[in-house]
Structure formats: C-alpha cells, structure tokens
Motif scaffolding. Structure first.
Motif, mmCIF file in Angstrom:
data_model
loop_
_atom_site.group_PDB
_atom_site.id
_atom_site.type_symbol
_atom_site.label_atom_id
_atom_site.label_comp_id
_atom_site.label_asym_id
_atom_site.label_seq_id
_atom_site.Cartn_x
_atom_site.Cartn_y
_atom_site.Cartn_z
ATOM 1 N N PHE A 1 28.155 27.582 23.566
ATOM 2 C CA PHE A 1 28.140 26.575 23.151
ATOM 3 C C PHE A 1 27.260 26.057 25.357
ATOM 4 O O PHE A 1 27.682 26.101 25.793
ATOM 5 C CB PHE A 1 28.981 25.295 22.873
ATOM 6 C CG PHE A 1 29.187 25.425 21.972
ATOM 7 C CD1 PHE A 1 27.716 24.952 20.624
ATOM 8 C CD2 PHE A 1 30.648 25.910 21.131
ATOM 9 C CE1 PHE A 1 28.881 24.935 19.386
ATOM 10 C CE2 PHE A 1 30.887 26.373 19.508
ATOM 11 C CZ PHE A 1 29.739 25.677 18.734
ATOM 12 N N ASP B 1 22.231 26.294 23.839
ATOM 13 C CA ASP B 1 23.626 27.475 24.120
ATOM 14 C C ASP B 1 22.436 28.122 24.605
ATOM 15 O O ASP B 1 21.429 28.485 24.863
ATOM 16 C CB ASP B 1 23.604 27.972 22.734
ATOM 17 C CG ASP B 1 24.266 26.963 21.506
ATOM 18 O OD1 ASP B 1 25.193 25.760 21.743
ATOM 19 O OD2 ASP B 1 24.117 26.384 20.413
ATOM 20 N N LYS C 1 30.707 30.087 21.055
ATOM 21 C CA LYS C 1 30.211 29.712 19.716
ATOM 22 C C LYS C 1 30.805 31.299 18.834
ATOM 23 O O LYS C 1 30.528 31.650 18.199
ATOM 24 C CB LYS C 1 28.878 30.125 19.539
ATOM 25 C CG LYS C 1 28.411 29.041 18.379
ATOM 26 C CD LYS C 1 26.964 29.377 18.718
ATOM 27 C CE LYS C 1 26.756 27.803 17.814
ATOM 28 N NZ LYS C 1 24.948 27.541 17.874
#
Length: 265
Positions: free
Chosen positions: A45, A49, A253
C-alpha cells in the motif's frame, strides 16, 4: 464475566498485544501460541501503491502470556519470532519483544482499564536482502480500554498511541470488536483496527530496506476481519482469524491468516 479468559486474546492479531480491558484473576496465567502468515505478496500500500522487487512471505510465531499480579493488575508479555523470505533470501530472528502492565480502574456494567506497553529494539536487519524483522526503535504504547459483556455477546474497544524512538514517526490507534457465542463452545468475532501515522519522524533507512517495505517509517492501515474460537475444554482451546485492509501505507497489500492454541492455569 464468566468467560472472561476467552476475551484476553480476542484482539490478538498482526502480532500485537491483547487489547482487552479484562484482567486475569490473581495468580492465574494465560498463554497463547499462535502462527500468523502474510503469504507471497509483491505489492505494498502507498500513494500510489508500489511493487517490491520480488516476492515476500512474512510469517510470525508468537508467544503471548498474561499473569494476574492481582485481580485488578495483569503483567503481559509478547515474544514474536519472525520468519521472512524475500526472493532467494530468508531470515529467522526475533521481532520486537514487548512487556506491559494492564490496570483495571472500574468494573460495573462497563469495564474500564489502562495499559502501558514497552516494546524493545530486539529485531534484526539483514543488509544484503533488506529484510527487517521489527522496528529499529523502542516503542512506548499507552492504551485506554473499555468493554462490556451482554450474556453471550460482548463488545470492547481501545484508543491509544505508539510512541517510537530513533526518529521513527509515532502513530495513533483506535479499534474495537464485537463477539457472540454462537454455540456452546464456539465464538464468532468481527473486528476493526485503525493505525494512523503522525508523520513526525524522519529516520533514514537503507535503500534495500525501503525497497522491501518491511518495518519502514510511516506505516499505517485500516484493518478489518473475523475470528473464531473453539473452547475444547474450560482451560484449552483453538483460534483462527482472517484479516484484510481497506486502506494502508507501507504495509502489505495482502490478507493475513492467524491460527493459535491457548491455555489457562
């Protein structure tokens, strides 16, 4: 609370202390051994990103303990062992070991408690791979905790901060959860946990470390998830949890999975 011992670990996840207002009874021990994995991710993130130059697998074996110094005061300890792999590199080493004190201030319908944790700089950094197993800092964490039981249902919440040394940014944190005993021996819990950086630190980390995104500065996230508990006996049980994030910065992520066993004596 008749099942108060269960509440001690409901907030365990992502390698953190229990964030429950319930304390242990005097001279009683609670321990939990858990395994958390964030498997095979390559995206972190950010704004925007970003991709790491390869694939990371971040796993943690964590031992958590709590001892009732008195009915109102508990001593807590958390010891994580990190197993991190990145491309052809792998590191197995301690993360940030932490100890804390939890003090119950009020107990009637609601329980109000305070907790103060100290997280030591016991992690390891590998300069060849950029793998870091914890923050290169000491962390001081004051928390205000509250909760209430409604028979087979409970709610609890917390608010606090992580104050870090070595020019890392500090952060504020808030979260809560609700749980319900759906059968005689099974609990189902939903939780939310938000950490927001104060962006007040300017530590300069090696480029190899910033490329992996492992324990870098200004990490923050909004996490959510579900947990389940199976009470095998009155003093022994198992847990499973799943967590994701609806926002983040400098964190994977990728969803995480946690399993564990616990006992009390």
């Amino acid at each position: 609370m008749k099942n108060g011992i269960i509440i001690l670990f409901l907030s365990m996840g992502v390698g953190v202390f229990s964030q429950s207002p319930w304390t242990q009874e005097k001279n009683k021990f609670y321990t939990q051994l858990s395994f958390n994995t964030i498997p095979n991710y390559s995206t972190v993130f950010g704004s925007p990103d970003y991709d790491v130059p390869g694939e990371i697998s971040d796993q943690t074996i964590q031992l958590y303990g709590e001892y009732g110094f008195s009915d109102q005061t508990s001593i807590v300890i958390n010891a994580p062992l990190k197993l991190i792999s990145f491309n052809d590199f792998s590191t197995t080493a301690l993360g940030n070991i932490a100890v804390g004190v939890k003090q119950r201030f009020y107990q009637k319908d609601w329980i109000l408690s305070g907790q103060f944790n100290v997280e030591a700089n016991t992690s390891v950094y590998d300069s060849d791979s950029g793998i870091r197993t914890g923050y290169d800092a000491f962390t001081f964490t004051p928390l205000f905790l509250m909760g209430r039981s409604f028979g087979k249902t409970y709610v609890q919440s917390f608010i606090g901060a992580d104050l870090r040394t070595n020019d890392y940014s500090s952060n504020v944190k808030i979260g809560g959860e609700i749980g319900h005993k759906i059968t005689k021996r099974i609990w189902l819990i939903g939780f939310i946990d938000v950490v927001k950086s104060l962006e007040n630190g300017n530590i300069v980390l090696p480029l190899e470390n910033t490329a992996t995104g492992l324990y870098v500065n200004d990490q923050e996230y909004g996490a959510f998830g579900f947990k389940g508990i199976v009470e095998i006996t009155e003093k022994f049980g198992a847990t499973v949890g799943f967590g994701g994030a609806f926002f983040g910065n400098n964190v994977p992520k990728q969803a995480s999975l946690n399993i564990g066993i616990y006992t009390t004596f």
